[in-house]
Design an enzyme around this catalytic site. Structure first.
Site, mmCIF file in Angstrom:
data_model
loop_
_atom_site.group_PDB
_atom_site.id
_atom_site.type_symbol
_atom_site.label_atom_id
_atom_site.label_comp_id
_atom_site.label_asym_id
_atom_site.label_seq_id
_atom_site.Cartn_x
_atom_site.Cartn_y
_atom_site.Cartn_z
ATOM 1 C CG HIS A 1 5.791 10.664 7.442
ATOM 2 N ND1 HIS A 1 5.019 10.540 8.767
ATOM 3 C CD2 HIS A 1 5.234 9.172 6.480
ATOM 4 C CE1 HIS A 1 3.863 9.478 8.524
ATOM 5 N NE2 HIS A 1 3.721 9.003 7.646
ATOM 6 C CB SER B 1 -6.969 2.141 -12.697
ATOM 7 O OG SER B 1 -8.379 1.476 -13.933
ATOM 8 C CB ALA C 1 -3.458 2.684 -15.864
ATOM 9 C CB THR D 1 6.898 12.826 -7.455
ATOM 10 O OG1 THR D 1 7.162 13.373 -8.221
ATOM 11 C CG2 THR D 1 6.500 11.856 -7.314
ATOM 12 N NE ARG E 1 -0.443 13.185 -27.316
ATOM 13 C CZ ARG E 1 -1.865 12.872 -27.433
ATOM 14 N NH1 ARG E 1 -2.421 14.627 -27.752
ATOM 15 N NH2 ARG E 1 -2.775 12.056 -27.778
#
Length: 201
Positions: free
Chosen positions: A113, A149, A167, A172, A190
């Site tokens: 957006h 997860s 997890a 980004t 790493r």
């Protein structure tokens, strides 16, 4: 350009467009039907996934429930699959390579957006109906990756071949190949090497 063409090109588009609304309704209906099937109905599940993912040459193993915006914008490689609660907001193309493991509660979110409120706020047409504008960026998960997860992958991200995302990570930025990465925001910890082999322990 049609609103669908704008959407796939990563330009601002109107998601309330009639064609796009119809495609979303179709995908969500198919996903809902798939989610109501059981593992002892493999033929029925395969039929539904072929309809939900018409542009994917390989049909993945998906543990219901699953959620898609469009389905037709997502492709899976061979031997890839996802655990419970896979959410794929495939406004732009989502490309998943071979042998990709996707853990439970993973979200792939291509929609974006505008930063400026006046560009993302709801607008009103002359007929009184309302809409807003959004755009999207594609996601690529290269072959041999594992997303553990509760991972969230944001639009515009490519996760390089053979990488593992820990997890709860929020990805980004691009992750280079053969990386162990985790965190919010996700960062490379790493490189994954032959020393990580379970057979050497």
């Amino acid at each position: 350009m049609t609103e669908r063409e704008k959407m796939l090109a990563g330009e601002l588009y109107d998601p309330s467009d009639e064609e796009l609304t119809g495609l979303r309704i179709k995908a969500r209906r198919l996903a809902r039907r798939y989610n109501q099937t059981d593992e002892d109905e493999p033929e029925k599940q395969l039929e539904l996934l072929r309809a939900l993912l018409p542009n994917s040459a390989e049909i993945p193993g998906l543990q219901a429930p699953v959620y898609f915006d469009y389905g037709c914008n997502t492709t899976f490689g061979q031997y890839s699959g996802a655990n419970f609660n896979f959410t794929c907001l495939d406004v732009c193309p989502v490309t998943i390579g071979d042998n990709v493991l996707i853990g439970p509660n993973v979200t792939l979110a291509t929609p974006m957006h505008p930063l400026l409120p006046e560009e993302r706020n709801v607008r009103q047409r002359t007929d009184g109906s309302v809409y807003n504008l959004e755009y999207a960026r594609p996601i690529v998960i290269e072959k041999d990756c594992w997303l553990a997860s509760n991972v969230i992958v944001c639009g515009g991200v490519t996760i390089g071949e053979g990488s593992l995302i820990g997890a709860g990570s929020v990805v980004t930025r691009n992750i280079p190949p053969h990386s162990l990465a985790a965190g919010n925001p996700c960062r490379v910890i790493r490189e994954i090497t032959a020393k990580d082999s379970m057979e050497r322990r």
